[in-house]
Structures are given as C-alpha cells and as structure tokens.
Design an enzyme around this catalytic site. Structure first.
Site, PDB file in Angstrom:
ATOM      1  N   SER A 269     -16.725  26.384   7.233  1.00  0.00           N
ATOM      2  CA  SER A 269     -15.607  27.232   7.854  1.00  0.00           C
ATOM      3  C   SER A 269     -14.798  27.842   6.541  1.00  0.00           C
ATOM      4  O   SER A 269     -13.909  28.535   6.946  1.00  0.00           O
ATOM      5  CB  SER A 269     -14.659  25.979   8.599  1.00  0.00           C
ATOM      6  OG  SER A 269     -14.228  25.134   7.541  1.00  0.00           O
TER       7      SER A 269
ATOM      8  N   GLY B 222     -13.116  25.759   4.734  1.00  0.00           N
ATOM      9  CA  GLY B 222     -12.191  24.602   4.312  1.00  0.00           C
ATOM     10  C   GLY B 222     -12.988  23.746   3.164  1.00  0.00           C
ATOM     11  O   GLY B 222     -14.048  23.935   2.892  1.00  0.00           O
ATOM     12  N   VAL B 223     -11.943  22.968   2.619  1.00  0.00           N
ATOM     13  CA  VAL B 223     -12.387  22.059   1.723  1.00  0.00           C
ATOM     14  C   VAL B 223     -13.808  21.308   2.021  1.00  0.00           C
ATOM     15  O   VAL B 223     -14.804  21.119   1.219  1.00  0.00           O
ATOM     16  CB  VAL B 223     -11.343  21.169   0.961  1.00  0.00           C
ATOM     17  CG1 VAL B 223     -11.859  20.405   0.032  1.00  0.00           C
ATOM     18  CG2 VAL B 223     -10.272  22.185   0.656  1.00  0.00           C
TER      19      VAL B 223
ATOM     20  N   SER C 271     -16.030  21.415   4.346  1.00  0.00           N
ATOM     21  CA  SER C 271     -17.495  22.088   4.839  1.00  0.00           C
ATOM     22  C   SER C 271     -17.875  22.584   3.472  1.00  0.00           C
ATOM     23  O   SER C 271     -19.161  22.802   3.349  1.00  0.00           O
ATOM     24  CB  SER C 271     -17.231  23.112   5.867  1.00  0.00           C
ATOM     25  OG  SER C 271     -16.522  23.993   5.847  1.00  0.00           O
TER      26      SER C 271
ATOM     27  N   GLU D  39       0.818  -1.050   0.086  1.00  0.00           N
ATOM     28  CA  GLU D  39      -0.048  -0.049  -0.074  1.00  0.00           C
ATOM     29  C   GLU D  39       0.812   1.185  -0.086  1.00  0.00           C
ATOM     30  O   GLU D  39       0.260   2.338  -0.201  1.00  0.00           O
ATOM     31  CB  GLU D  39      -0.898  -0.118   1.209  1.00  0.00           C
ATOM     32  CG  GLU D  39      -0.138   0.072   2.549  1.00  0.00           C
ATOM     33  CD  GLU D  39       0.021  -1.308   3.325  1.00  0.00           C
ATOM     34  OE1 GLU D  39       0.284  -1.177   4.142  1.00  0.00           O
ATOM     35  OE2 GLU D  39       0.434  -2.187   2.458  1.00  0.00           O
TER      36      GLU D  39
ATOM     37  N   LYS E 265      -9.710  12.183   2.371  1.00  0.00           N
ATOM     38  CA  LYS E 265      -9.396  13.665   2.094  1.00  0.00           C
ATOM     39  C   LYS E 265      -9.395  13.867   0.849  1.00  0.00           C
ATOM     40  O   LYS E 265     -10.002  14.664   0.155  1.00  0.00           O
ATOM     41  CB  LYS E 265      -8.116  14.095   2.513  1.00  0.00           C
ATOM     42  CG  LYS E 265      -7.969  15.553   2.473  1.00  0.00           C
ATOM     43  CD  LYS E 265      -8.698  16.360   3.733  1.00  0.00           C
ATOM     44  CE  LYS E 265      -8.646  17.980   3.757  1.00  0.00           C
ATOM     45  NZ  LYS E 265      -9.613  18.759   4.503  1.00  0.00           N
TER      46      LYS E 265
END
Length: 526
Positions: free
Chosen positions: A237, A239-240, A242, A185, A382
């Site tokens: 916020s 950010g990406v 939210s 991995e 993410k």
C-alpha cells in the site's frame, strides 16, 4: 497469539527465546505491558486469562504477568486464572487486578473503597523488595483502581504504600509472587521500566535475548521454510507495514515475490501515483498496479457501520488478489502486513477483553481465502516494525511515514462513503499535511489526518448563508500507538490550516480539532 476463532497460537519466536506470558484480564494497558518487556530484551506474548496450567507448562515461560482488569475479584463473573498456575513455581507479577487475584488466592483480604484512585499518586517504599531494588524510596506512579488489598496474605511483605492505599505493593519471595497496585507499564510511572526490569532480572532470572536483528534473521528463515520454491503475492500500500513486508520477502525469496498495489478509491490525494513511483523506483520492487476504485466504492454504497466497512474492504481486497493470482502461475501465498495489535483487537480471546475494531486484514477476511497467509509481522508492535525496517536498510523517509489505515479514508469518512465525500476529505487532508510539513511539524507528531464528519453546519461566506460539511483535524504523539496524547499544535498552524481548508475546499465551512487522548478514544475515529 489469538487466531480468528479466539484461541491461542504460539509465535515461532517463543520456541527460540525465553518467554514471559501475560495473562489478559481485560486491562486497557495489556498490550503496553508486552511492549515494555520487549523493550527490555525479553520476548513475551499475551494469552487468555484462563489458559490452562498444562498449556503454561508446555510454553516453558520464565515468568507470568497478571494484567489489570475492570472488574472486582469477588464479582460473579470476575475472570479467574487456572488455580493450578500458582503452584507451578513460575514467578508471577500481579498488576492492579492481578495483585488482588493473588491476594485472594493466598488468603489475603480485598475490599472495595468509597474513594477510587485514578491518575498520578505518590508512593513510598517501606522496604526495598525485589521490584524497588536500587530505586528511590519516594516515587510517582499511575493508579487506576477501585478495590484494594486491605490485609496481605501470610508470608507476604508490604513493600510500598500511598496516602490512599496502605498496601500499594507486596511480595512473597519464597513463592516468587510480586504484586503492585499501580501500572508500571505507562510512562506516567516514574520508574515503571526499572520495576519491570527488576522483576525480569531478579524475579525471573531473565537473560535478555530478544532483538530486532535476531527477529529479522528468524523471519527470513521462517519465510523460506514456509514458502519453499513457490511464489507469493504481496499486498503493498506504500505504508510502513506493507513496505517492510515487501522488502523482507524480497530479501528472503527474490523474484518469487509478486507485489500488487490496489487503488481502492479511498487513498490519500494522488497517493496511487506517488506510491507506485516510490516502490518501483526508489525501492526497486516489482509492483503490479490494479485500479479497483469503482469496485470498492460500489460495494461501500449506502454502508455506514464502520465494522461493515472494514469487512467489505477486506473481502473485496481478497477478491482482487484472487483474480490477480489467476494471471500468474504458482501464486499460492498471500503476504500482508498484519500486526500483533491487529490480531488482538480484532479477534476476541476467550475472556474479558473487548473487540475494539475488526481490522480488515484479520476479521474482514473471508472464510474461503484461496491463499495460505504469510504474515511475518504478526507478532510485532508498530514501533517494532519501524525498527525492523531500519534493520533492513529501508530509507527513513519510508520508515517515518505516518500510519494509514488499511481501509483508508473509508474509516475517516463517518457515515456513507461516496466518491464526492472521498474527494472532499482528500483535499482537506492534503491541506492539513502540507501545513504540517511547511511548519516543520510532520515529523514531530506520530500521526495526523483529517476526518469528514456526518454533520453539516451553518456558515457565512461571501455575505451569504452556507450549510456545509464539517472536518475534524487529528494529530497525536505516541511511542507505541497503543496509548497516545493529542498533539499540542501551535494555534497559528491550526488557524492557517483551517483557513485554507475552508477557502480552498468547496463544500466544507467548518474545521474543528480533536483533543482526545487514547484512551479513552482510539487514534482513528472508526
């Protein structure tokens, strides 16, 4: 999926896609295995190592992966799977500790060694086997082990070896069990993704059907089914995470969504203004702003423990949202950008994996929430969230923003959080980010920020002695935020940033650069 009580919850996606279950035996790379499988178009989830055979059957997986782990298979408290799992007829890939478990189960021999093997190693494939089909005979792989299999079980064929490990891989096709001593991995293994692909395609007969397009459509359907004609308070916020949640909800529910932006006093410099302008103007979202700076800072007064900071911030956020909900009718749901790693790291599975940190939006939530949660990113990593954002048509300037922790600068200020210390860090951080942008490096690194340390150092400024604060700069490069390398920024860039910080931010007289990778460090300091 792990719930707050440490038990298992299946993602709705597992009912619509083929699924591989990854049994977690405590490896630092377990999340990375999951990420790689999803990259290959096969949905997977991480489950407790002691999941029962009955629960496995109920999930109908096409394959199982036993992760690595830090213990030896013969240790008293070594984690063991339900032995009935081996008889289910579901293909198994054993990785490192997982290989040793399979060897022990089927009558092979596992021994400790005087020489441990960590890092890159050269292996040679003795027989092609399923995992190495179509690959070079000589390969570089990533080893991380002490114990090793010294005698394979009856029916197993050795398929690869290294100078230190005579049995680096083995398999029994009739049983559908495939084992490797190294980690496919990680990016350091030359053909890691191809090895996993061979397991999926040849071992499990997988038909890749997992994509972000399908996830987007399923998520919109799930949101509509969960919420109906009621209303949702969406925490944003800038950010990406939210932002993606807010746009996804708007697509699913339209004006049933009320977005709320809370200034908690620990944001970046001038971020409250810029975030509101971008969310309301460029993205066209209906956003209500709440100034709660004093409230958060009062609650954080005197608190130094990072876990306690996260819990306090999580609690106060909910209190603010509850008060906001009273001003609107029918707000029964709270939407937030919880990610899969947040849940895994915050809530311990019944097993050997450690709680890394309590994320404010998971372990920091109060028992009496007052809302039903809507968390459409709860099963995503993410980088998958960024893919989803692109699927939703969100401009790249938002998708490419560096991550910012939910607790904000509170977990980048080591020690007590005060208004004065927040201002120090805001100014230093702003200088660093300005320098990265002007040098063309902001988009070349994955995340960059400054950290205010709880120490002071002696300096000389203007021929006088100073005794002031120390700031650490941090920049990392990563594909998935589960592992990361420190970024090799030019000395000139670092020198210019440090010079500006010391000269322009009163109260700071020393700047250092963090060259720790993840692992052993985390990206954030707290």
């Amino acid at each position: 999926m792990v719930e707050n009580m440490g038990r298992l919850e299946a993602s709705p996606s597992s009912n619509q896609h083929q699924i591989v279950l990854i049994l977690d035996f405590g490896s630092q790379y377990t999340q990375l295995i999951a990420r790689r499988l999803r990259e290959l178009g096969v949905y997977c989830e991480i489950v407790a190592h002691d999941i029962s055979a009955d629960d496995v059957l109920a999930r109908e997986p096409i394959g199982l992966i036993f992760s690595g782990g830090p213990q030896g298979v013969y240790e008293d408290r070594a984690p063991q799977p339900d032995s009935r799992i081996y008889g289910l007829g579901v293909p198994i890939l054993g990785v490192c500790y997982g290989m040793q478990l399979a060897a022990k189960q089927f009558g092979g021999k596992v021994e400790g060694s005087d020489t441990r093997e960590y890092g890159r190693a050269a292996i040679r494939c003795q027989q092609t086997g399923v995992l190495f089909d179509g690959l070079d005979q000589s390969q570089t792989v990533w080893m991380s082990h002490g114990d090793r299999v010294t005698n394979p079980p009856d029916g197993f064929v050795v398929t690869a070896s290294s100078a230190e490990v005579p049995i680096a891989a083995m398999e029994d096709r009739s049983r559908g069990v495939f084992c490797i001593q190294f980690h496919p991995e990680v990016s350091h293994t030359d053909y890691g993704k191809e090895i996993l692909r061979n397991f999926l395609s040849q071992g499990c007969r997988a038909e890749p059907d997992w994509s972000m397009t399908s996830y987007r459509n399923e998520a919109i359907d799930r949101i509509r089914a969960q919420v109906g004609d009621r209303r949702v308070l969406c925490a944003v916020s800038g950010g990406v995470d939210s932002t993606v949640v807010a746009v996804l909800l708007e697509r699913a529910l339209g004006d049933q969504v009320v977005a709320v932006f809370v200034d908690n006093g620990v944001l970046r410099k001038e971020e409250a203004t810029t975030v509101l302008e971008s969310l309301q103007g460029e993205l066209g979202l209906n956003v209500a702003a709440v100034d709660a700076r004093q409230r958060f800072l009062e609650q954080l007064e005197g608190i130094q423990d990072p876990e306690e900071k996260r819990r306090i911030i999580g609690r106060v956020f909910i209190e603010v949202f509850q008060e906001q909900a009273k001003k609107e009718e029918g707000l029964q749901f709270l939407a937030q950008g919880t990610l899969y790693p947040d849940v895994i790291e915050s809530a311990p599975v019944k097993g050997p994996s450690a709680v890394i940190k309590t994320h404010h939006n998971v372990g920091g939530l109060p028992e009496e929430l007052g809302f039903e949660l809507v968390e459409p990113l709860r099963w995503l990593f993410k980088d998958e969230v960024r893919q989803l954002g692109r699927e939703l048509g969100i401009p790249e300037e938002y998708i490419g923003r560096h991550p910012f922790p939910g607790p904000g600068l509170a977990v980048r200020i080591l020690g007590e959080v005060t208004a004065e210390r927040v201002a120090l860090l805001q100014n230093a951080d702003a200088v660093f980010l300005e320098e990265l942008r002007s040098a063309g490096y902001y988009d070349k690194v994955s995340q960059a920020f400054a950290v205010l340390l709880p120490v002071k150092s002696v300096g000389v400024m203007g021929d006088g002695r100073t005794y002031e604060n120390v700031v650490a700069l941090r920049a990392v490069s990563t594909e998935d935020f589960m592992t990361a390398d420190w970024s090799h920024l030019p000395y000139e860039l670092l020198g210019h940033a440090a010079n500006r910080i010391v000269n322009e931010v009163p109260g700071i007289n020393r700047v250092v650069y963090d060259i720790t990778s993840k692992p052993p460090g985390t990206i954030e300091w707290e």
